[in-house]
Design an enzyme around this catalytic site. Structure first.
Site, short mmCIF file in Angstrom:
data_model
loop_
_atom_site.label_atom_id
_atom_site.label_comp_id
_atom_site.label_asym_id
_atom_site.label_seq_id
_atom_site.Cartn_x
_atom_site.Cartn_y
_atom_site.Cartn_z
CE1 TYR A 34 -7.18 9.36 -17.14
CE2 TYR A 34 -8.84 11.07 -17.30
CZ TYR A 34 -8.08 10.21 -16.54
OH TYR A 34 -8.21 10.21 -15.17
CG PHE A 56 -2.11 0.87 1.15
CD1 PHE A 56 -3.35 0.35 0.82
CD2 PHE A 56 -2.00 2.23 1.41
CE1 PHE A 56 -4.48 1.17 0.73
CE2 PHE A 56 -3.12 3.05 1.32
CZ PHE A 56 -4.37 2.53 0.99
#
Lengths: 464, 464
Positions: free
Chosen positions: B386, B67
């Site tokens: 995108y 993480f």
């Protein structure tokens, strides 16, 4: 074995596919040391036939050595059978088609057996160039370039071969694998980069999709001289870090420069006197060539350095002899000279230390040798070093003479740089691979190999 | 489990490490759908402690989710336990040091937990920049950039993250692996490119050696308008193929441009009237930004195209809002809006077809949605696309509403391009991975995983 394609058992064909073009290969062909010869030469004419050959070879447990131009200088195409009872050379010359061209995207699909000149001819018909010109250009093939992570003389401009690859079609013993889908992707690890440089371990490259560029308009090559190696390194480094490298950027050290000037013949003494007049104590030759990049950007950056321009004649002279190295080796051997090359790359902060270490190692081992070095490829973070060694050939033990020098040089290289910048691993660099990629790296390659070539028929004894 | 480093069992800490920042993640935090929460948050402070945590987790058969900034939008950090009985989030914020800088080679070693802004601050003290500015910049980390093959807004100039990586230090369950030795190498496949994009499957990235550049002097950002999407694509393509891209090169389609101009507030009507006066029927906004590349080279190439200059104010406006997307999402959610992004890349010859296909798929599924698109990264052979989608959030089934749209869009994407250009695979793109890399590609990844993480503790349920 069923004949799924042309198979030759002729001695002449088998001998022609017995190893590559390293100095030790040439010696072997002259009776020094064992020369492994394939049992047959198999020549498929399509990706489908390659797949079929692999199927048959798995079935009969026969080793397969993929063979393109046969220009390996690291033992990459030696006809080793490993634990198998037979070995065939898989000659890929039959895969010679330009499959497709996408002019808008500037992407072309080339079959693996196409040689450098043929690739340029085929692409030239569409107005394109690949721009890949390694010294092996005249004989080496698209498949070989990909299998060995080749870098061409103009790689500062066009990129290394792996930078040009959009996708690869690979025949593996477990099936066909096409890897690479888009100009860039984040869909997991870049598996294309696992296939490029796999040296025939994971499969046989049958087609490569490549980025191409318009043919250059008015390429230009020029010679320059700087005073001393360090000044040259500093110049090439700033060109690289300022983003203004010429497509071809080559810096010779003082030893290579001395030989280059001597070979320039009648002009040599004029040049030498001119350089003395200009106060250059230790001339180091710089060759710059522009094909697609901006000459003015390079030249404007050059103005910040102390550089003597030798003009286009010196550039033309380099261009004329750019593929001569491999051509001259047999003649030098005939003349009793041991001639070989070595190469590596490292970061800028270690470039000179690495050059000195390799040079010292070679001289300590070979005695009265000529050791020349040049930077052949420059990057923002470092550069490659390419060494040429000439020494009178030992009459008693020519193989041992070079083998010991190679070990000494490779030990020095592996302490400060990569064991190979563009020649690949093959058989000759194997002892130093684990030092570079770690035992975990070797295990990873073995795991991939076990997945794709479970019975281990592909190119035994190379890379791994 | 022995405490080899800081371990938190607090609900607040565990919740903070429960998934990333996709729209579905945000919905889960609001009570829609299951939210997998890690059993503990483990926070090592050094590469050695990471190795020790892995050792303990193997011993106790506990799943580990690496993480970093927690900014995954593809489910890459969901706290899935797979077949394990427990799962910990491995928070890497403690790996926050700049390990070394080699100013001559322009290489810096950064620890994995360093965020984008902190990397810039640390390198800035040495006069350098990394130049990596993805929209997740403010929170995402060096390790995360490497693990997901990140691409920044200025990647046309600085390169994608994988282009910057010189080497990676990886803690694996079978030991530490340092991969990458030189600026370029032909020592077998590029194993570095197997680690980059491995999304925590093969190990935990603890340090990354990166190419850095001098901090830009006087960066400049400008807005332009072209008439219609095709004209814009053609313009960006020629900049890319002529080698004169700005560092930041962004082309919005007419829908995104309309919204961008509307959001420009009081100036909007002036700009719109000016464009009408200049005869622009379908304005498409182009943002160009120069940090390290030559503005004059770009501008001279622009002169061959019909382009309306909007000047630096429009560039400044883009710059001001460049990281706003992630910041605004919670507010939009509060306002009952479903907002999400998608991205892909393909070759130039398919760019427009791909845009149309994704747009149609989204509109067909979502009905009255706003679908905007821009080219965010350009290459010689193609570009990324995108998409931003805004639609009133379904009250009955908000999760299903987006899940169905995502499937429709991804099906369209996977027919014409890569399933992800820079967001990675995570959990959300898994169903389309095999289509892209083949079943052989999936098997290869599994073989590498089995070698490096034999008990399968690392990031279950992602990528593979």
């Amino acid at each position: 074995m069923e004949a799924v394609c042309t198979v030759s058992l002729l001695d002449a064909d088998r001998l022609e596919h017995a190893g590559g073009l390293s100095y030790l290969d040439l010696l072997r062909h002259r009776g020094h040391g064992d020369l492994p010869v394939p049992d047959a030469v198999v020549a498929p004419a399509s990706p489908e036939e390659v797949a079929e050959v692999l199927r048959v070879c798995v079935e009969h447990d026969v080793a397969v050595v993929p063979f393109g131009g046969g220009t390996s200088v690291v033992g990459g195409v030696e006809a080793l059978r490993g634990p198998k009872s037979a070995v065939v050379a898989l000659d890929l010359a039959g895969l010679g088609s330009l499959v497709s061209v996408d002019p808008l995207s500037r992407v072309a699909v080339l079959q693996a057996g196409i040689t450098g000149p043929e690739a340029e001819r085929l692409l030239g018909e569409h107005g394109f160039t690949l721009g890949h010109f390694p010294q092996s250009f005249e004989r080496a093939t698209i498949g070989g370039f990909a299998a060995t992570r080749s870098a061409g003389q103009a790689s500062s401009g066009y990129g290394r071969f792996e930078d040009m690859v959009e996708s690869v079609r690979l025949a593996t013993p477990v099936g066909e694998w096409v890897v690479g889908a888009a100009p860039a992707s984040a869909a997991g690890p870049d598996l294309k980069q696992l296939v490029i440089g796999s040296e025939g371990q994971f499969g046989v490259i049958t087609e490569v999709s490549l980025r191409v560029r318009p043919r250059p308009y008015g390429p230009r090559y020029e010679g320059f001289v700087v005073d001393g190696w360090e000044a040259g390194v500093s110049l090439v480094r700033s060109l690289a870090q300022d983003g203004v490298l010429a497509d071809i950027t080559r810096l010779s050290d003082e030893h290579e420069t001395e030989v280059a000037l001597a070979l320039a013949g009648s002009k040599a003494s004029v040049v030498t006197r001119y350089l003395r007049f200009r106060g250059v104590a230790k001339p180091c030759l710089v060759i710059l060539g522009w094909e697609c990049r901006s000459r003015s950007a390079t030249m404007s950056s050059l103005s910040g350095h102390r550089v003597v321009r030798l003009g286009r004649a010196m550039g033309a002279s380099w261009l004329h002899g750019r593929y001569n190295g491999p051509r001259q080796r047999d003649a030098l051997l005939d003349a009793g000279v041991c001639v070989e090359t070595l190469e590596t790359a490292t970061h800028w902060s270690r470039v000179s230390e690495l050059r000195d270490a390799v040079r010292s190692a070679l001289l300590a081992e070979l005695g009265d040798a000529v050791v020349m070095c040049h930077i052949s490829h420059a990057y923002e973070t470092g550069a490659s070093l390419y060494f040429t060694v000439l020494v009178p050939r030992s009459l008693e033990d020519p193989v041992g003479q070079w083998a010991r020098a190679k070990v000494a040089a490779s030990d020095a290289i592996s302490r400060l740089g990569t064991i190979t910048h563009h020649h690949a691993v093959g058989r000759d660099h194997q002892p130093w691979l684990e030092n570079e990629i770690g035992s975990i790296g070797v295990d990873v390659l073995r795991a991939v190999k076990a997945q794709l070539d479970p019975t281990g028929i592909l190119n035994p004894g190379k890379l791994l």
